[in-house]
Design a protein around this motif. Structure first.
Motif, PDB file in Angstrom:
ATOM      1  N   LEU A 199       0.869  -1.171   0.000  1.00  0.00           N
ATOM      2  CA  LEU A 199       0.000   0.000   0.000  1.00  0.00           C
ATOM      3  C   LEU A 199       0.908   1.224   0.000  1.00  0.00           C
ATOM      4  O   LEU A 199       1.917   1.247   0.703  1.00  0.00           O
ATOM      5  CB  LEU A 199      -0.898   0.001   1.237  1.00  0.00           C
ATOM      6  CG  LEU A 199      -1.951   1.089   1.294  1.00  0.00           C
ATOM      7  CD1 LEU A 199      -3.218   0.556   1.912  1.00  0.00           C
ATOM      8  CD2 LEU A 199      -1.458   2.293   2.058  1.00  0.00           C
ATOM      9  N   THR A 200       0.554   2.233  -0.797  1.00  0.00           N
ATOM     10  CA  THR A 200       1.342   3.456  -0.888  1.00  0.00           C
ATOM     11  C   THR A 200       0.426   4.661  -0.727  1.00  0.00           C
ATOM     12  O   THR A 200      -0.651   4.702  -1.315  1.00  0.00           O
ATOM     13  CB  THR A 200       2.061   3.534  -2.253  1.00  0.00           C
ATOM     14  OG1 THR A 200       2.868   2.361  -2.392  1.00  0.00           O
ATOM     15  CG2 THR A 200       2.940   4.750  -2.341  1.00  0.00           C
ATOM     16  N   VAL A 201       0.869   5.627   0.075  1.00  0.00           N
ATOM     17  CA  VAL A 201       0.145   6.889   0.241  1.00  0.00           C
ATOM     18  C   VAL A 201       0.678   7.865  -0.802  1.00  0.00           C
ATOM     19  O   VAL A 201       1.893   8.032  -0.949  1.00  0.00           O
ATOM     20  CB  VAL A 201       0.340   7.464   1.658  1.00  0.00           C
ATOM     21  CG1 VAL A 201      -0.393   8.789   1.804  1.00  0.00           C
ATOM     22  CG2 VAL A 201      -0.119   6.469   2.719  1.00  0.00           C
ATOM     23  N   ASP A 202      -0.224   8.518  -1.517  1.00  0.00           N
ATOM     24  CA  ASP A 202       0.157   9.502  -2.524  1.00  0.00           C
ATOM     25  C   ASP A 202       0.872  10.657  -1.826  1.00  0.00           C
ATOM     26  O   ASP A 202       0.333  11.238  -0.876  1.00  0.00           O
ATOM     27  CB  ASP A 202      -1.089  10.006  -3.252  1.00  0.00           C
ATOM     28  CG  ASP A 202      -0.784  10.878  -4.444  1.00  0.00           C
ATOM     29  OD1 ASP A 202       0.101  11.748  -4.343  1.00  0.00           O
ATOM     30  OD2 ASP A 202      -1.443  10.699  -5.477  1.00  0.00           O
ATOM     31  N   PRO A 203       2.085  11.036  -2.272  1.00  0.00           N
ATOM     32  CA  PRO A 203       2.805  12.125  -1.604  1.00  0.00           C
ATOM     33  C   PRO A 203       2.119  13.487  -1.738  1.00  0.00           C
ATOM     34  O   PRO A 203       2.367  14.380  -0.937  1.00  0.00           O
ATOM     35  CB  PRO A 203       4.172  12.148  -2.296  1.00  0.00           C
ATOM     36  CG  PRO A 203       3.985  11.416  -3.569  1.00  0.00           C
ATOM     37  CD  PRO A 203       2.849  10.452  -3.364  1.00  0.00           C
TER      38      PRO A 203
END
Length: 153
Positions: free
Chosen positions: A87-91
């Protein structure tokens, strides 16, 4: 903030550079195969964990807003029972999340409350990892057997 996922579905967190570690509370409906941990870059108390448990009855994505004291399953719109590799959080927006699943990429624009399939033209393939450019203009999805895809949000 640093976190690690460990065997038996355990999660360990530190907020002092690793001087001391705390075991987070148990993930609800955990299949014991945690795969990734991600922090909200603007709120270190918000933590996301994913799982690749091969059991379709188990949860695969969780969120904590209190540094692992409690967890909520966040899977509304994700394919039921499908493992989530990362899972990646949008910067550029801490409410936009991307999930790399065994059936493609999914995006949430409401901090995990709901998910939709993402990536026009991308097949339902096992996505092993995601990278988002710092300006949020491009998502790169690494897949198992189908190369790397570049997707525009």
């Amino acid at each position: 903030m640093v976190g690690v996922v460990a065997n038996a579905g355990r999660v360990f967190l530190t907020n002092n550079g690793g001087t001391s570690w705390t075991q987070a509370s148990a993930l609800p409906n955990n299949g014991l195969s945690t795969s990734d941990i991600e922090f909200d870059p603007t709120d270190p108390n918000t933590v996301y964990v994913t799982s690749v448990a091969p059991d379709g009855t188990k949860a695969h994505t969780w969120k904590s807003t209190d540094f692992g004291a409690t967890w909520t399953v966040i899977e509304n719109g994700l394919p039921a029972g499908v493992p989530v590799n990362a899972l990646t959080v949008d910067p550029g927006s801490n409410t936009t999340l991307y999930a790399a699943t065994h059936l493609g990429v999914y995006r949430s624009t409401d901090a995990g409350a709901s998910w939709t399939r993402f990536g026009t033209g991308m097949p339902l393939v096992n996505v092993t990892d995601l990278e988002i450019l710092p300006d949020s203009s491009l998502v790169r999805a690494a897949t198992f057997g189908r190369s790397v895809w570049e997707l525009t949000p």
